[in-house]
Enzyme design. Structure first.
Site, PDB file in Angstrom:
ATOM      1  N   ASN A 178      74.718 -22.399 -96.943  1.00  0.00           N
ATOM      2  CA  ASN A 178      76.086 -21.980 -97.291  1.00  0.00           C
ATOM      3  C   ASN A 178      76.269 -20.461 -97.137  1.00  0.00           C
ATOM      4  OD1 ASN A 178      74.650 -20.974 -99.436  1.00  0.00           O
ATOM      5  ND2 ASN A 178      75.799 -22.044-101.036  1.00  0.00           N
TER       6      ASN A 178
ATOM      7  N   HIS B 273      74.343 -18.105 -98.540  1.00  0.00           N
ATOM      8  CA  HIS B 273      73.880 -17.271 -99.652  1.00  0.00           C
ATOM      9  C   HIS B 273      72.662 -16.446 -99.248  1.00  0.00           C
ATOM     10  CE1 HIS B 273      71.050 -20.573-101.550  1.00  0.00           C
ATOM     11  NE2 HIS B 273      70.411 -19.889-100.646  1.00  0.00           N
TER      12      HIS B 273
ATOM     13  N   ASP C 299      64.578 -13.670-106.702  1.00  0.00           N
ATOM     14  CA  ASP C 299      65.252 -14.503-107.707  1.00  0.00           C
ATOM     15  C   ASP C 299      64.282 -15.427-108.430  1.00  0.00           C
ATOM     16  OD1 ASP C 299      64.804 -16.099-105.463  1.00  0.00           O
ATOM     17  OD2 ASP C 299      66.912 -16.203-104.930  1.00  0.00           O
TER      18      ASP C 299
ATOM     19  N   GLU D 230      75.673 -16.754-104.349  1.00  0.00           N
ATOM     20  CA  GLU D 230      76.400 -17.871-103.753  1.00  0.00           C
ATOM     21  C   GLU D 230      77.793 -17.426-103.298  1.00  0.00           C
ATOM     22  OE1 GLU D 230      74.710 -20.448-103.208  1.00  0.00           O
ATOM     23  OE2 GLU D 230      73.965 -21.501-104.971  1.00  0.00           O
TER      24      GLU D 230
HETATM   25  P1  PGA Z   1      64.807 -21.918 -97.277  1.00  0.00           P
HETATM   26  O1  PGA Z   1      65.812 -21.245 -98.289  1.00  0.00           O
HETATM   27  O2  PGA Z   1      63.952 -20.811 -96.747  1.00  0.00           O
HETATM   28  O3  PGA Z   1      64.011 -22.878 -98.111  1.00  0.00           O
HETATM   29  O4  PGA Z   1      65.607 -22.577 -96.215  1.00  0.00           O
HETATM   30  C1  PGA Z   1      66.471 -20.088 -97.918  1.00  0.00           C
HETATM   31  C2  PGA Z   1      67.499 -19.714 -98.955  1.00  0.00           C
HETATM   32  O5  PGA Z   1      68.053 -20.612 -99.613  1.00  0.00           O
HETATM   33  O6  PGA Z   1      67.779 -18.525 -99.079  1.00  0.00           O
END
Ligand code: PGA
Length: 238
Positions: free
Chosen positions: A133, A135, A64, A140
């Site tokens: 959450n 995702h 992304d 999301e």
């Molecule tokens: P993080 O993010 O590795 O910084 O915890 C993971 C994500 O949001 O997919």
């Protein structure tokens, strides 16, 4: 499922990438950004520098990118990937693919990205983190999830969590371009990594759940035939 320290987890994932690479030097690797894979990238750099692991034939697709952030913006995922990994291994520039956060036509950019993945033969191994959450990439929780690469509105939860990288929460982009769930599920092999106490609740929910639900996008991964979940001890509270 494997549990251990962050260092061990990172080494394990890097070793899985190395194994794939030995089998297929021109593998297509799906990459994630964020804090979780930092240890994996550090270990891949070590493998390259100290053990001569060769990345010159791999192709990478990132999950992304923020809409509105260009390659030279310090918070863009392109910038992250360059600094954290690509500048330190022998990957070829032309084999690096990340969505263009400054595209003129985002519908076209989404189509182009999916076409490119197909054209290259599909992703062999996809590395994934998970949001608090649930995702995956920037898919999301929602009533519907996109199959292909798409534009998404980030949730308040994600904006809050990601604001730690920006000077203020107002600077966090509200929109992103992300690989869709279908694009991710088509990867031949998936490794989902989770680290830190903040991920313990969602991992417990995910692993105890007997259902898949678009409320927890990561739950769709439970349908994948070759999913490895790598948890560090801090993310494990079952
Ligand atoms: P993080 O993010 O590795 O910084 O915890 C993971 C994500 O949001 O997919």
């Amino acid at each position: 499922m494997v549990k251990g320290s962050y260092e061990l987890a990172s080494k394990l994932v890097a070793d899985m990438i190395r194994d794939e690479l030995e089998k297929k030097p021109n593998m297509i690797l799906g990459l994630a950004t964020g804090s979780t894979p930092l240890g994996v990238y550090k270990e891949l750099i070590r493998l390259h520098k100290e053990e001569g692991v060769d990345f010159s034939n791999i192709t990478t697709f990132n999950l992304d990118e923020y809409v509105g952030l260009g390659k030279d913006h310090p918070q863009s995922y392109y910038y992250y990937m360059r600094n954290i990994l690509f500048n330190h291994i022998n990957i070829r520039e032309e084999n690096i693919f990340i969505q263009d956060g400054k595209a003129e036509d985002f519908n076209r950019e989404c189509e182009r990205y999916d076409e490119l993945i197909k054209e290259k033969g599909g992703i062999d191994l996809q590395i994934l983190g998970i949001g608090e959450n649930g995702h995956i990439a920037f898919n999301e929780p929602a009533d519907k999830l996109s199959v292909g690469t798409c534009i998404v509105q980030l949730t308040d939860s994600t904006i809050n969590v990601n604001s730690r990288f920006f000077d203020s929460i107002e600077e966090v982009p509200k929109t992103a371009i992300t690989m869709g769930i279908g694009s991710i599920m088509q990867a031949k092999k998936i490794i989902l990594m989770a680290d830190g106490e903040k991920k313990a609740d969602i991992m417990k929910k995910l692993l105890e759940s007997k259902y898949i639900s678009t409320d927890i996008p990561a739950s769709l991964l439970l349908l994948h035939q070759d999913l490895t979940i790598v948890l560090t001890r801090s993310a494990y509270k079952l």
